[in-house]
Design an enzyme around this catalytic site. Structure first.
Site, PDB file in Angstrom:
ATOM      1  N   ARG A 118      -1.495 -46.874 -27.136  1.00  0.00           N
ATOM      2  CA  ARG A 118      -1.150 -46.300 -28.440  1.00  0.00           C
ATOM      3  C   ARG A 118      -0.645 -47.451 -29.285  1.00  0.00           C
ATOM      4  NH1 ARG A 118       2.134 -40.831 -29.883  1.00  0.00           N
ATOM      5  NH2 ARG A 118       0.068 -40.064 -29.326  1.00  0.00           N
ATOM      6  N   HIS A 145      -7.542 -40.605 -33.058  1.00  0.00           N
ATOM      7  CA  HIS A 145      -6.811 -40.008 -31.920  1.00  0.00           C
ATOM      8  C   HIS A 145      -7.807 -39.212 -31.058  1.00  0.00           C
ATOM      9  CE1 HIS A 145      -3.574 -38.825 -29.488  1.00  0.00           C
ATOM     10  NE2 HIS A 145      -2.872 -38.072 -30.307  1.00  0.00           N
ATOM     11  N   GLN A 148      -6.765 -36.530 -28.443  1.00  0.00           N
ATOM     12  CA  GLN A 148      -6.368 -35.273 -29.065  1.00  0.00           C
ATOM     13  C   GLN A 148      -7.611 -34.421 -29.339  1.00  0.00           C
ATOM     14  OE1 GLN A 148      -3.076 -34.190 -29.847  1.00  0.00           O
ATOM     15  NE2 GLN A 148      -4.226 -32.291 -30.077  1.00  0.00           N
ATOM     16  N   ASP A 236      -1.838 -31.257 -39.582  1.00  0.00           N
ATOM     17  CA  ASP A 236      -1.009 -32.285 -38.935  1.00  0.00           C
ATOM     18  C   ASP A 236       0.030 -32.739 -39.963  1.00  0.00           C
ATOM     19  OD1 ASP A 236      -0.010 -34.231 -37.206  1.00  0.00           O
ATOM     20  OD2 ASP A 236      -1.595 -35.688 -37.663  1.00  0.00           O
ATOM     21  N   CYS A 275      -1.676 -30.657 -33.762  1.00  0.00           N
ATOM     22  CA  CYS A 275      -1.635 -31.564 -32.609  1.00  0.00           C
ATOM     23  C   CYS A 275      -0.217 -31.735 -32.074  1.00  0.00           C
ATOM     24  CB  CYS A 275      -2.224 -32.909 -32.987  1.00  0.00           C
ATOM     25  SG  CYS A 275      -1.355 -33.691 -34.370  1.00  0.00           S
ATOM     26  N   ARG A 303      -4.365 -31.315 -23.380  1.00  0.00           N
ATOM     27  CA  ARG A 303      -4.329 -32.781 -23.314  1.00  0.00           C
ATOM     28  C   ARG A 303      -4.400 -33.229 -21.855  1.00  0.00           C
ATOM     29  NH1 ARG A 303      -2.077 -35.695 -27.483  1.00  0.00           N
ATOM     30  NH2 ARG A 303      -2.907 -37.456 -26.280  1.00  0.00           N
TER      31      ARG A 303
HETATM   32  N1   CP Z   1      -0.238 -35.010 -30.212  1.00  0.00           N
HETATM   33  C1   CP Z   1       0.298 -36.121 -29.689  1.00  0.00           C
HETATM   34  O1   CP Z   1      -0.380 -37.121 -29.493  1.00  0.00           O
HETATM   35  O2   CP Z   1       1.617 -36.025 -29.396  1.00  0.00           O
HETATM   36  P1   CP Z   1       2.574 -37.223 -28.959  1.00  0.00           P
HETATM   37  O3   CP Z   1       2.780 -38.087 -30.162  1.00  0.00           O
HETATM   38  O4   CP Z   1       3.824 -36.530 -28.509  1.00  0.00           O
HETATM   39  O5   CP Z   1       1.921 -37.980 -27.850  1.00  0.00           O
HETATM   40  N1  NVA Z   2      -0.808 -38.189 -37.415  1.00  0.00           N
HETATM   41  C1  NVA Z   2       0.279 -38.222 -36.476  1.00  0.00           C
HETATM   42  C2  NVA Z   2      -0.178 -37.757 -35.136  1.00  0.00           C
HETATM   43  C3  NVA Z   2       0.868 -37.713 -34.094  1.00  0.00           C
HETATM   44  C4  NVA Z   2       0.336 -37.272 -32.767  1.00  0.00           C
HETATM   45  C5  NVA Z   2       0.826 -39.627 -36.404  1.00  0.00           C
HETATM   46  O1  NVA Z   2       0.033 -40.584 -36.379  1.00  0.00           O
HETATM   47  O2  NVA Z   2       2.048 -39.803 -36.386  1.00  0.00           O
END
Ligand code: CP
Ligand code: NVA
Length: 316
Positions: A118, A145, A148, A236, A275, A303
């Site tokens: 990430r 993502h 997701q 989101d 998400c 997930r």
């Molecule tokens: N949806 C998602 O990726 O959640 P986290 O940021 O908690 O991993």
């Molecule tokens: N769009 C959000 C998704 C989190 C899972 C972010 O990038 O923070």
């Protein structure tokens, strides 16, 4: 394992090596295979059946941003598959002190069987994939993502009984989650309408890739147009990780894009997706998130199943 037996450099380009930098690294057929495997793992887990398909294998997990779902579902998933996962917070490894990603990728490739990362910049996942000799999985970048999306598609398939004639509405920011979802919809023939404020649309490049896959997403700045008649409505956060300085301007710009009961009146019995984490009172109201139409915790659970399937498929 993709590394060589004699210890010689086995970096980029190893035969058969596959990564998931975004959803369209998979063909439509491969995506279906992963979703079918995810459904099988879900059944196996619920039935208490043994499915230690990655016994003795290790996943390295690099995190430059916080996470609840991604971290816990990958780590638990590896345990359930008989393997092991190592949490590598960016500030806990030399990456945080400036060690180049390409060196991190080549080093980790000598220890672990797959890397999940990430990171902020999407280019960084591409660097990891280029220099890694084991599969690299995108656990979220500023632009994408895909894990997701795998869970989202599994959830839609479960709730809608398939993808045929399914229409989805994305309401809000054309962000990382929206962009991968658009590609996933294109691969599964889900009809998608994306409603964002002007200036927050999904990237042209992503739109072009979705169209190349046969998708034809409707792009609008009108949430009602997108929501009308939709089977699923997805939103989101308005302020993603790393955008905290833009809070005031974004809060103003996204006015009218909240998923609330008024908007849902245009969409019969649509399911509501998010998400997570959600910011109640911003992109979604508490009553909608807590309503029977909300399938957000099915998404969250999926997930786990989807990523187990992905890892197993990549490491086959
Ligand atoms: N949806 C998602 O990726 O959640 P986290 O940021 O908690 O991993
Ligand atoms: N769009 C959000 C998704 C989190 C899972 C972010 O990038 O923070």
């Amino acid at each position: 394992m993709a590394r060589t037996d004699d210890g010689t450099d086995a970096n980029a380009g190893a035969a058969g090596l596959r990564h998931l930098t975004d959803v369209d690294d998979l063909s439509a057929t491969e995506l279906e295979e992963v979703l079918d495997l995810a459904a099988a793992y879900k059944r196996a887990q619920r039935a208490g059946e043994e499915h230690a398909d990655l016994e003795g294998q290790t996943l390295g997990m690099i995190f430059q941003k916080p996470s609840t779902r991604t971290r816990v579902s990958f780590e638990t998933g590896m345990t359930q598959l008989g393997g092991h996962a190592i949490f590598l917070g960016a500030d806990d490894i030399q990456l945080g002190r400036g060690e180049p990603l390409k060196d991190t990728a080549r080093t980790l490739s000598r220890y672990v069987d797959a890397v999940m990362a990430r990171v902020f910049k999407h280019e960084n996942i591409e660097v990891l994939a280029e220099y890694s000799s084991v599969p690299v999985v995108n656990g979220l970048t500023d632009d994408a993502h895909p894990c997701q999306t795998l869970a989202d598609l599994l959830t839609i398939r479960e709730h809608e009984g398939g993808f045929e004639d399914v229409s989805a509405a994305w309401i809000g920011d054309g962000n990382n989650v929206a962009q991968s979802f658009a590609l996933g919809c294109a691969l599964t023939d889900v009809d998608l309408r994306v409603a964002t404020p002007a200036g927050y649309e999904i990237d042209d490049d992503v739109l072009e890739r979705a169209r190349d896959l046969g998708g034809d997403p409707t792009i609008t700045n009108d949430p009602v147009e997108a929501a009308t008649g939709a089977d699923v409505i997805y939103t989101d956060v308005w302020i993603s990780m790393g955008q905290e300085d833009e809070r005031d301007v974004r809060t103003d710009d996204f006015e009218g894009f909240q998923v609330c009961s008024d908007l849902l009146e245009h969409a019969d019995d649509a399911s509501v997706m998010h998400c997570l984490p959600a910011h109640r009172g911003e992109e979604i109201t508490d009553d909608v998130l807590e309503s029977e139409r909300s399938i957000v915790f099915d998404q969250a659970e999926n997930r786990l199943h989807a990523q187990k399937a992905l890892l197993s498929w990549l490491l086959e």
